[in-house]
Scaffold this motif. Structure first.
Motif, PDB file in Angstrom:
ATOM      1  N   VAL A  43      30.927  48.737  45.793  1.00 38.73           N
ATOM      2  CA  VAL A  43      30.016  49.741  46.352  1.00 38.73           C
ATOM      3  C   VAL A  43      30.655  50.402  47.575  1.00 38.73           C
ATOM      4  N   ILE A  44      31.372  49.597  48.359  1.00 40.19           N
ATOM      5  CA  ILE A  44      32.009  50.107  49.578  1.00 40.19           C
ATOM      6  C   ILE A  44      33.251  50.923  49.253  1.00 40.19           C
ATOM      7  N   GLU A  45      34.026  50.447  48.298  1.00 43.25           N
ATOM      8  CA  GLU A  45      35.331  51.066  48.008  1.00 43.25           C
ATOM      9  C   GLU A  45      35.592  50.956  46.513  1.00 43.25           C
ATOM     10  N   ASN A  46      35.711  52.082  45.840  1.00 41.12           N
ATOM     11  CA  ASN A  46      35.852  52.017  44.382  1.00 41.12           C
ATOM     12  C   ASN A  46      36.999  52.840  43.823  1.00 41.12           C
ATOM     13  N   SER A  47      37.889  53.325  44.689  1.00 36.99           N
ATOM     14  CA  SER A  47      38.958  54.174  44.161  1.00 36.99           C
ATOM     15  C   SER A  47      40.355  53.764  44.619  1.00 36.99           C
ATOM     16  N   SER A  48      40.474  52.681  45.378  1.00 38.46           N
ATOM     17  CA  SER A  48      41.787  52.263  45.860  1.00 38.46           C
ATOM     18  C   SER A  48      42.427  51.291  44.871  1.00 38.46           C
ATOM     19  N   ARG A  49      43.666  50.921  45.153  1.00 32.45           N
ATOM     20  CA  ARG A  49      44.325  49.918  44.296  1.00 32.45           C
ATOM     21  C   ARG A  49      43.621  48.576  44.419  1.00 32.45           C
ATOM     22  N   TRP A  50      42.999  48.328  45.583  1.00 33.58           N
ATOM     23  CA  TRP A  50      42.256  47.084  45.755  1.00 33.58           C
ATOM     24  C   TRP A  50      41.011  47.089  44.873  1.00 33.58           C
ATOM     25  N   ALA A  51      40.413  48.259  44.690  1.00 34.05           N
ATOM     26  CA  ALA A  51      39.233  48.356  43.831  1.00 34.05           C
ATOM     27  C   ALA A  51      39.591  48.015  42.388  1.00 34.05           C
ATOM     28  N   LYS A  52      40.769  48.412  41.974  1.00 33.41           N
ATOM     29  CA  LYS A  52      41.220  48.075  40.615  1.00 33.41           C
ATOM     30  C   LYS A  52      41.316  46.563  40.443  1.00 33.41           C
ATOM     31  N   GLU A  53      41.860  45.889  41.443  1.00 36.41           N
ATOM     32  CA  GLU A  53      41.953  44.424  41.390  1.00 36.41           C
ATOM     33  C   GLU A  53      40.563  43.798  41.449  1.00 36.41           C
ATOM     34  N   ALA A  54      39.666  44.395  42.224  1.00 40.17           N
ATOM     35  CA  ALA A  54      38.302  43.872  42.313  1.00 40.17           C
ATOM     36  C   ALA A  54      37.599  43.953  40.957  1.00 40.17           C
ATOM     37  N   ARG A  55      37.791  45.057  40.248  1.00 39.85           N
ATOM     38  CA  ARG A  55      37.179  45.185  38.914  1.00 39.85           C
ATOM     39  C   ARG A  55      37.736  44.135  37.959  1.00 39.85           C
ATOM     40  N   ARG A  56      39.035  43.907  38.051  1.00 41.55           N
ATOM     41  CA  ARG A  56      39.646  42.893  37.184  1.00 41.55           C
ATOM     42  C   ARG A  56      39.071  41.512  37.503  1.00 41.55           C
ATOM     43  N   SER A  57      38.948  41.201  38.786  1.00 43.51           N
ATOM     44  CA  SER A  57      38.412  39.898  39.184  1.00 43.51           C
ATOM     45  C   SER A  57      36.951  39.753  38.774  1.00 43.51           C
ATOM     46  N   LEU A  58      36.182  40.827  38.924  1.00 39.32           N
ATOM     47  CA  LEU A  58      34.776  40.784  38.520  1.00 39.32           C
ATOM     48  C   LEU A  58      34.660  40.512  37.025  1.00 39.32           C
ATOM     49  N   HIS A  59      35.515  41.146  36.241  1.00 42.38           N
ATOM     50  CA  HIS A  59      35.508  40.917  34.788  1.00 42.38           C
ATOM     51  C   HIS A  59      35.841  39.459  34.471  1.00 42.38           C
ATOM     52  N   LEU A  60      36.849  38.911  35.154  1.00 42.01           N
ATOM     53  CA  LEU A  60      37.241  37.519  34.902  1.00 42.01           C
ATOM     54  C   LEU A  60      36.138  36.549  35.308  1.00 42.01           C
TER      55      LEU A  60
END
Length: 332
Positions: free
Chosen positions: A199-216
């Protein structure tokens, strides 16, 4: 420039003189701009800008300001510049161990893989002058040390030191909290934390890793829960024996700290796996009077020795230690 009789001197070209002045002015302005921005960037910012390939993958450090010139200017030798900057930071911290200098030196140690020293320095910095930035980096160092040393209690400590701020907390703080919860196996809380981060950050490279972690985390949540042997070993073979030894020898503060860390891990273990044994042990110890705690301490140390003997296949010693531990537990 004119020669004799007012004629232009031989070989003189007015446009060359103007060009030389323009180049000198441009270089002076560029140098001033670079120096101003490097000063504004600070020692940590300069260090992080030179730390390509050394930044930790699992956690986020406090975001430094990005200099405009930094987008196109790069030092000719990053390794040399990186080590030079670390030497400068070390000298500054020795000369003046302020919170800012200790913070910078802690980051330097973390980038060098000296996790224990990084945690020590960042703790000192945070105790000297508490700040959100130092707390974020201390949490990152604790997670890294816990990961490399297989110490879940350090990862649990990272959650505690992260600031709970009103409004929108800094993105690195939310990211590191989510990572710590994920590493501890607290899936539901980790999923919520990753969602909060996105919600805070959704377009950085860190956001990509966050989405991957959320999926896992979500996938793991749908799978059957397995026993958490690392947490059991941490509580039963390290933290509770550490509490017992400190309590028996009158080091109350150290004993309380070890018991609190064991309780946090045991509570998380119970929430995740539904196994209440560890939590029941820590609750019973916490609620016991001094005499009963002494008996608990003896039993805990014997039980830890029994577990170690079992892993070594020393079954006779294991059985003897387990019986003695059970006898002490009966007394407690």
């Amino acid at each position: 420039m004119r020669g004799a009789g007012g004629r232009p001197a031989a070989g003189w070209r007015p446009q060359y003189w103007l060009l030389s002045v323009a180049v000198a002015v441009l270089l002076s302005v560029a140098a001033t701009w670079w120096w101003t921005e490097q000063s504004a960037l600070g020692s940590r910012g300069r260090l992080l800008s030179l730390a390509a390939g050394r930044l930790p993958d699992n956690v986020r450090l406090t975001d430094p300001p990005v200099p405009r010139l930094g987008r196109w200017w790069r030092p000719t030798s990053k390794d040399r510049a990186f080590l030079t900057e670390i030497a400068r930071i070390r000298a500054a911290a020795q000369r003046e161990p302020s919170a800012d200098n200790l913070h910078s030196l802690g980051i330097a140690c973390l980038l060098l893989g000296e996790h224990h020293r990084a945690v020590t320095l960042l703790r000192r910095a945070h105790e000297t002058t508490p700040s959100t930035a130092i707390a974020i980096d201390l949490a990152a160092a604790l997670i890294e040390q816990g990961l490399h040393a297989e110490r879940p209690d350090l990862i649990a400590q990272a959650i505690e030191v992260l600031p709970v701020l009103p409004g929108s907390p800094p993105a690195p703080a939310v990211y590191n909290r989510a990572r710590a919860l994920e590493m501890l196996g607290l899936r539901e809380r980790a999923a919520l934390a990753w969602q909060a981060y996105l919600v805070i950050e959704n377009s950085s490279r860190w956001a990509k890793e966050a989405r991957r972690s959320l999926h896992l985390v979500r996938e793991a949540g749908a799978a059957p829960v397995q026993a958490s042997e690392p947490v059991e070993r941490e509580v039963l073979e390290r933290l509770l024996p550490a509490w017992a030894e400190a309590f028996q020898n009158g080091r109350a503060s150290e004993a309380d700290g070890a018991l609190q860390r064991a309780t946090r891990l045991a509570t998380g273990h119970e929430a995740l796996h539904g196994d209440s044994l560890l939590a029941a042990v820590t609750r019973n110890i916490a609620g016991a009077d001094r005499e009963r705690r002494l008996r608990w301490a003896a039993a805990v140390r014997l039980f830890a020795q029994a577990r170690v003997a079992y892993r070594r296949r020393e079954l006779g010693a294991c059985a003897s230690l387990a019986r003695e531990s059970a006898a002490r537990l009966t007394e407690a």
